[in-house]
Every structure is written in structure tokens, then in C-alpha cells.
Design a protein around this motif. Structure first.
Motif, PDB file in Angstrom:
ATOM      1  N   ARG A 179       3.325  -5.903  -0.560  1.00 47.74           N
ATOM      2  CA  ARG A 179       3.309  -6.777  -1.718  1.00 47.74           C
ATOM      3  C   ARG A 179       2.244  -6.025  -2.469  1.00 47.74           C
ATOM      4  O   ARG A 179       2.035  -6.138  -3.818  1.00 47.74           O
ATOM      5  CB  ARG A 179       2.936  -8.115  -1.386  1.00 47.74           C
ATOM      6  CG  ARG A 179       3.527  -9.261  -2.470  1.00 47.74           C
ATOM      7  CD  ARG A 179       3.497 -10.464  -1.829  1.00 47.74           C
ATOM      8  NE  ARG A 179       2.406 -10.911  -0.988  1.00 47.74           N
ATOM      9  CZ  ARG A 179       2.127 -11.434   0.339  1.00 47.74           C
ATOM     10  NH1 ARG A 179       3.331 -11.528   1.163  1.00 47.74           N
ATOM     11  NH2 ARG A 179       0.898 -11.854   0.898  1.00 47.74           N
ATOM     12  N   ARG A 180       1.033  -5.949  -1.823  1.00 44.38           N
ATOM     13  CA  ARG A 180      -0.203  -5.502  -2.494  1.00 44.38           C
ATOM     14  C   ARG A 180      -0.039  -4.163  -3.330  1.00 44.38           C
ATOM     15  O   ARG A 180      -0.470  -3.878  -4.467  1.00 44.38           O
ATOM     16  CB  ARG A 180      -1.259  -5.249  -1.652  1.00 44.38           C
ATOM     17  CG  ARG A 180      -1.913  -6.590  -1.316  1.00 44.38           C
ATOM     18  CD  ARG A 180      -3.402  -6.067  -0.823  1.00 44.38           C
ATOM     19  NE  ARG A 180      -4.246  -7.117  -0.429  1.00 44.38           N
ATOM     20  CZ  ARG A 180      -4.720  -7.609   0.674  1.00 44.38           C
ATOM     21  NH1 ARG A 180      -4.891  -6.649   1.716  1.00 44.38           N
ATOM     22  NH2 ARG A 180      -5.576  -8.744   0.921  1.00 44.38           N
ATOM     23  N   SER A 181       0.600  -3.213  -2.719  1.00 41.28           N
ATOM     24  CA  SER A 181       0.856  -1.959  -3.239  1.00 41.28           C
ATOM     25  C   SER A 181       2.002  -2.082  -4.543  1.00 41.28           C
ATOM     26  O   SER A 181       1.621  -1.333  -5.539  1.00 41.28           O
ATOM     27  CB  SER A 181       1.461  -0.837  -2.405  1.00 41.28           C
ATOM     28  OG  SER A 181       2.612  -1.162  -1.709  1.00 41.28           O
ATOM     29  N   LEU A 182       2.836  -2.685  -4.295  1.00 42.37           N
ATOM     30  CA  LEU A 182       3.778  -2.986  -5.302  1.00 42.37           C
ATOM     31  C   LEU A 182       3.122  -3.507  -6.683  1.00 42.37           C
ATOM     32  O   LEU A 182       3.191  -3.166  -7.658  1.00 42.37           O
ATOM     33  CB  LEU A 182       4.956  -3.806  -4.807  1.00 42.37           C
ATOM     34  CG  LEU A 182       6.065  -3.980  -5.932  1.00 42.37           C
ATOM     35  CD1 LEU A 182       6.703  -2.609  -6.117  1.00 42.37           C
ATOM     36  CD2 LEU A 182       7.108  -4.751  -5.274  1.00 42.37           C
ATOM     37  N   ALA A 183       2.082  -4.739  -6.399  1.00 40.86           N
ATOM     38  CA  ALA A 183       1.578  -5.559  -7.508  1.00 40.86           C
ATOM     39  C   ALA A 183       0.674  -4.622  -7.887  1.00 40.86           C
ATOM     40  O   ALA A 183       0.437  -4.377  -9.383  1.00 40.86           O
ATOM     41  CB  ALA A 183       0.738  -6.419  -6.650  1.00 40.86           C
ATOM     42  N   ASP A 224      -0.813  -1.353 -12.632  1.00 42.53           N
ATOM     43  CA  ASP A 224      -1.272  -0.135 -13.471  1.00 42.53           C
ATOM     44  C   ASP A 224      -0.150   0.290 -14.540  1.00 42.53           C
ATOM     45  O   ASP A 224      -0.943   0.859 -15.326  1.00 42.53           O
ATOM     46  CB  ASP A 224      -1.179   0.991 -12.312  1.00 42.53           C
ATOM     47  CG  ASP A 224      -2.338   0.835 -11.345  1.00 42.53           C
ATOM     48  OD1 ASP A 224      -3.513  -0.167 -11.498  1.00 42.53           O
ATOM     49  OD2 ASP A 224      -2.572   1.278 -10.281  1.00 42.53           O
ATOM     50  N   ALA A 225       0.951  -0.082 -14.446  1.00 42.49           N
ATOM     51  CA  ALA A 225       1.953   0.199 -15.460  1.00 42.49           C
ATOM     52  C   ALA A 225       1.807  -0.785 -16.663  1.00 42.49           C
ATOM     53  O   ALA A 225       2.672  -0.546 -17.458  1.00 42.49           O
ATOM     54  CB  ALA A 225       3.211   0.129 -14.821  1.00 42.49           C
ATOM     55  N   GLU A 251       7.843   6.105  -7.419  1.00 37.57           N
ATOM     56  CA  GLU A 251       7.199   5.133  -8.161  1.00 37.57           C
ATOM     57  C   GLU A 251       7.841   5.074  -9.736  1.00 37.57           C
ATOM     58  O   GLU A 251       7.920   4.463 -10.367  1.00 37.57           O
ATOM     59  CB  GLU A 251       5.690   5.306  -8.074  1.00 37.57           C
ATOM     60  CG  GLU A 251       5.151   4.595  -7.066  1.00 37.57           C
ATOM     61  CD  GLU A 251       3.570   4.483  -6.992  1.00 37.57           C
ATOM     62  OE1 GLU A 251       2.926   5.233  -7.780  1.00 37.57           O
ATOM     63  OE2 GLU A 251       3.062   3.707  -6.245  1.00 37.57           O
ATOM     64  N   ASP A 252       7.970   6.602 -10.025  1.00 37.81           N
ATOM     65  CA  ASP A 252       8.526   6.874 -11.383  1.00 37.81           C
ATOM     66  C   ASP A 252       9.949   6.533 -11.552  1.00 37.81           C
ATOM     67  O   ASP A 252      10.207   6.158 -12.576  1.00 37.81           O
ATOM     68  CB  ASP A 252       8.260   8.515 -11.822  1.00 37.81           C
ATOM     69  CG  ASP A 252       8.769   9.515 -10.908  1.00 37.81           C
ATOM     70  OD1 ASP A 252       8.937   8.901  -9.620  1.00 37.81           O
ATOM     71  OD2 ASP A 252       8.972  10.623 -10.943  1.00 37.81           O
ATOM     72  N   HIS A 267      13.571   2.412 -13.827  1.00 43.41           N
ATOM     73  CA  HIS A 267      14.434   1.249 -13.943  1.00 43.41           C
ATOM     74  C   HIS A 267      13.712   0.137 -14.372  1.00 43.41           C
ATOM     75  O   HIS A 267      14.596  -0.591 -15.316  1.00 43.41           O
ATOM     76  CB  HIS A 267      14.814   1.081 -12.370  1.00 43.41           C
ATOM     77  CG  HIS A 267      15.643   1.996 -11.695  1.00 43.41           C
ATOM     78  ND1 HIS A 267      17.051   2.103 -12.491  1.00 43.41           N
ATOM     79  CD2 HIS A 267      15.498   2.706 -10.649  1.00 43.41           C
ATOM     80  CE1 HIS A 267      17.487   3.149 -11.374  1.00 43.41           C
ATOM     81  NE2 HIS A 267      16.576   3.364 -10.412  1.00 43.41           N
ATOM     82  N   ILE A 268      12.547  -0.214 -14.180  1.00 44.99           N
ATOM     83  CA  ILE A 268      12.045  -1.436 -15.016  1.00 44.99           C
ATOM     84  C   ILE A 268      12.058  -1.446 -16.367  1.00 44.99           C
ATOM     85  O   ILE A 268      12.543  -2.270 -17.059  1.00 44.99           O
ATOM     86  CB  ILE A 268      10.448  -1.752 -14.596  1.00 44.99           C
ATOM     87  CG1 ILE A 268      10.411  -1.903 -13.113  1.00 44.99           C
ATOM     88  CG2 ILE A 268       9.674  -2.871 -15.247  1.00 44.99           C
ATOM     89  CD1 ILE A 268       9.035  -1.857 -12.503  1.00 44.99           C
TER      90      ILE A 268
END
Length: 122
Positions: free
Chosen positions: A14-18, A23-24, A108-109, A114-115
Motif C-alpha cells: 500500500r505504501r509503495s503504491l501510494a 510521485d505521479a 511502474e511505467d 494504464h492510469i
């Protein structure tokens, strides 16, 4: 700023995803499972949901099904990020209306691509 909701029962995931989504350039909210996610979504609808598949109380598939069944969240983009890589899980997720199914560890890219694509369509 657009809001992303990261849902994962693992604190480190959760932390790393958040952190990544922040950062994005997103405002980030986090939830430990589907039930907590629904409470947050009912309070303020995010622009996109990034959810794990396997979680206690309410898993990612149940969360997606709930969102699709609800008028106000029917079109909310859902990206599932999971360690489950079988076709069976992928098909179940698609049947529940999950927009994108990514397996851990994800690039991550690729996730960011996708986002951005889902938010352009929204």
C-alpha cells in the motif's frame, strides 16, 4: 488534482503504491480492504481505484462488483494489481468489470500508462 485510491491489505504494498501514484502527481487515499475502500469512495469518489485481488473482509473482485453495481461508481476505472497470474483470475476480474489486470511485480511505467489512458477515457 486527481485522486487515486490504493487498496491493499499489505502495508508495504500500500505504501509503495501510494508513494508511486503520489510521485505521479495524484492525491492518494489508501484502504486496507474492499469495505474500507467503499467507505472512502462513499465519502469522496476518487478518479481511479488501484486494488489488490486478495484481501480480508472484501476482496478486489467483490469490490469491483460492488462498484459496477452502483450507479455513482459504475464507470469508476479499476486497475487490479495482484500476484495471481492465472487466466482464471484474469477472466474473473474481467467479468467483474475490472478495466486493467496487472500482476505483481508490475512495471511502474506500464501502470502509469494504464492510469493515464483510463483517465483520458473517463
Amino acid at each position: 488534482r486527481q485522486v487515486a485510491l490504493a487498496v491493499d491489505d499489505s502495508l508495504s504494498a500500500r505504501r509503495s503504491l501510494a508513494q508511486f501514484v503520489q510521485d505521479a502527481g495524484f492525491e492518494v487515499r489508501t484502504a486496507r480492504d474492499g469495505l474500507e475502500a467503499i467507505e472512502i469512495i462513499n465519502g469522496k469518489r476518487p478518479d481511479i481505484v488501484l486494488a489488490d485481488l486478495e484481501m480480508p473482509r472484501m476482496n478486489g473482485l467483490e469490490l469491483a462488483a460492488h462498484l459496477r453495481a452502483n450507479q455513482t461508481t459504475r464507470d469508476l476505472p479499476v486497475i487490479m494489481i495482484t500476484s495471481r497470474s492465472t487466466d482464471k483470475h484474469r477472466r474473473e476480474a474481467e467479468a467483474m468489470g475490472v478495466n486493467v489486470y496487472l500482476t505483481k511485480p508490475f512495471a511502474e511505467d506500464e501502470l502509469l500508462g494504464h492510469i493515464k489512458k483510463l483517465l483520458r477515457q473517463a
